[in-house]
Write an enzyme that holds these catalytic residues in place. Sequence first.
Site, PDB file in Angstrom:
ATOM      1  N   GLY A  57      -4.439  -6.519  -9.112  1.00  0.00           N
ATOM      2  CA  GLY A  57      -4.882  -6.025  -7.891  1.00  0.00           C
ATOM      3  C   GLY A  57      -6.323  -6.429  -7.227  1.00  0.00           C
ATOM      4  O   GLY A  57      -6.330  -7.309  -6.620  1.00  0.00           O
TER       5      GLY A  57
ATOM      6  N   LYS B 144       0.787  -1.277   0.152  1.00  0.00           N
ATOM      7  CA  LYS B 144      -0.011   0.049   0.071  1.00  0.00           C
ATOM      8  C   LYS B 144       0.938   1.210  -0.014  1.00  0.00           C
ATOM      9  O   LYS B 144       2.027   1.124   0.660  1.00  0.00           O
ATOM     10  CB  LYS B 144      -0.867  -0.088   1.122  1.00  0.00           C
ATOM     11  CG  LYS B 144      -1.824   1.257   1.522  1.00  0.00           C
ATOM     12  CD  LYS B 144      -2.739   1.437   0.306  1.00  0.00           C
ATOM     13  CE  LYS B 144      -3.791   2.620   0.654  1.00  0.00           C
ATOM     14  NZ  LYS B 144      -4.455   2.705  -0.866  1.00  0.00           N
TER      15      LYS B 144
ATOM     16  N   CYS C 229      -2.455   8.606  -7.945  1.00  0.00           N
ATOM     17  CA  CYS C 229      -3.957   8.518  -6.958  1.00  0.00           C
ATOM     18  C   CYS C 229      -4.699   9.731  -7.733  1.00  0.00           C
ATOM     19  O   CYS C 229      -4.700  10.729  -7.750  1.00  0.00           O
ATOM     20  CB  CYS C 229      -3.828   8.819  -5.717  1.00  0.00           C
ATOM     21  SG  CYS C 229      -5.426   8.224  -4.854  1.00  0.00           S
TER      22      CYS C 229
ATOM     23  N   ASN D  51     -12.850   2.993  -5.792  1.00  0.00           N
ATOM     24  CA  ASN D  51     -12.236   3.286  -4.482  1.00  0.00           C
ATOM     25  C   ASN D  51     -12.070   4.587  -4.214  1.00  0.00           C
ATOM     26  O   ASN D  51     -11.652   5.357  -5.227  1.00  0.00           O
ATOM     27  CB  ASN D  51     -11.061   2.475  -4.164  1.00  0.00           C
ATOM     28  CG  ASN D  51      -9.676   2.935  -4.417  1.00  0.00           C
ATOM     29  OD1 ASN D  51      -9.393   3.840  -3.754  1.00  0.00           O
ATOM     30  ND2 ASN D  51      -9.577   2.641  -5.441  1.00  0.00           N
TER      31      ASN D  51
ATOM     32  N   ASN E  12       4.247   6.524  -6.437  1.00  0.00           N
ATOM     33  CA  ASN E  12       2.849   6.920  -6.837  1.00  0.00           C
ATOM     34  C   ASN E  12       2.481   8.211  -7.238  1.00  0.00           C
ATOM     35  O   ASN E  12       2.329   8.846  -6.342  1.00  0.00           O
ATOM     36  CB  ASN E  12       1.681   6.244  -5.711  1.00  0.00           C
ATOM     37  CG  ASN E  12       0.530   6.278  -6.190  1.00  0.00           C
ATOM     38  OD1 ASN E  12       0.152   6.838  -6.980  1.00  0.00           O
ATOM     39  ND2 ASN E  12      -0.405   5.690  -5.079  1.00  0.00           N
TER      40      ASN E  12
ATOM     41  N   GLY F 288      -3.961  -3.190 -14.459  1.00  0.00           N
ATOM     42  CA  GLY F 288      -5.282  -2.711 -14.673  1.00  0.00           C
ATOM     43  C   GLY F 288      -6.248  -3.859 -15.227  1.00  0.00           C
ATOM     44  O   GLY F 288      -6.150  -4.117 -16.218  1.00  0.00           O
TER      45      GLY F 288
END
Length: 291
Positions: free
Chosen positions: A257, A44, A123, A68, A120, A235
């Site tokens: 994922g 994470k 997001c 999410n 990352n 993806g």
Amino acid sequence: YPGPIEVGGVRLRNHLLLAAGVLGTTGASLARILHNGAGGVVTKSIGPSPKEGHPGPCLIVVDGGIINAMGLPNPSAAFVDELTALAGEPVIVSIFGGTPEEFRTVAGWFAGTASGLELNLSCPHAEGYGAAIGSDPALVEECTRAVASLGVPTWVKLTPNVADIGAIGAAAERGGANAIVAVNTVKAMRISTALRRPVLGNRFGGLSGKAIFPVAVRCVYDLYEACSIPIVGCGGVSTADNVVEMMMAGASAIEIGSAVIDDIGIFAAIANDLYSPDGIDAREIVGCAHA
Ligand code: RRO
């Protein structure tokens, strides 16, 4: 199994990794995924200070996937303790920050223990973090350089929510990235017709799962043309055929994922198909759709 492979400076047990965000919050859950056949795992995302995340509801199931808006919940530096039992395992720590300096600080906490770092920059609903950085080529290059200059294998995860993902990938490559990961979630929302308001507490979020697979394939295809470092496809992958398709688009490894939520056995199941006697030779098919 093909035996160890190397992608973007990281030694993996096979071509399949756990994608960031799913089951990556504890050392125990990461160990469980590795035990169940993953070639590597991504944690994470961890940031410069502890975060609770967005108010709920923060996850809804929709046709073909999940939306999410977790809101980057993470324990920050305390996450270092989760990795002590995983020393020597193929663990990539996903990190985020709001500036190149913050990225470098967080990277420094994990530089000694992680097999690699995944920035990352993607997001879709993180004010000041994520896609705000990931859609600006100059910032992408700067954040990437701030981490890559530490000498740890540096992967950069991109957002599909941009006009020209190839230009963003090229910026990460200039900054010294060892691999590009494509893609994070697709910006999305649902509205409750009964309540006449958005369902998610944050109003919008990021769509993952089968619905985004064609978007991810297109992004990998574009990046393969724009970059010369390896691409890690991510993806909506849920079958061995999806893995092969994404490799043909240009992916050297694959992250999974959403499909792991339905079936923790998916790594072993896909590997079994992929590496069967009449399975694939990845070296032979990566990027072959560009011929
Ligand atoms: O925590 C999240 O809400 C989140 C993150 Br950091 C991300 O990169 N992608 C996403 O869909 N959700």
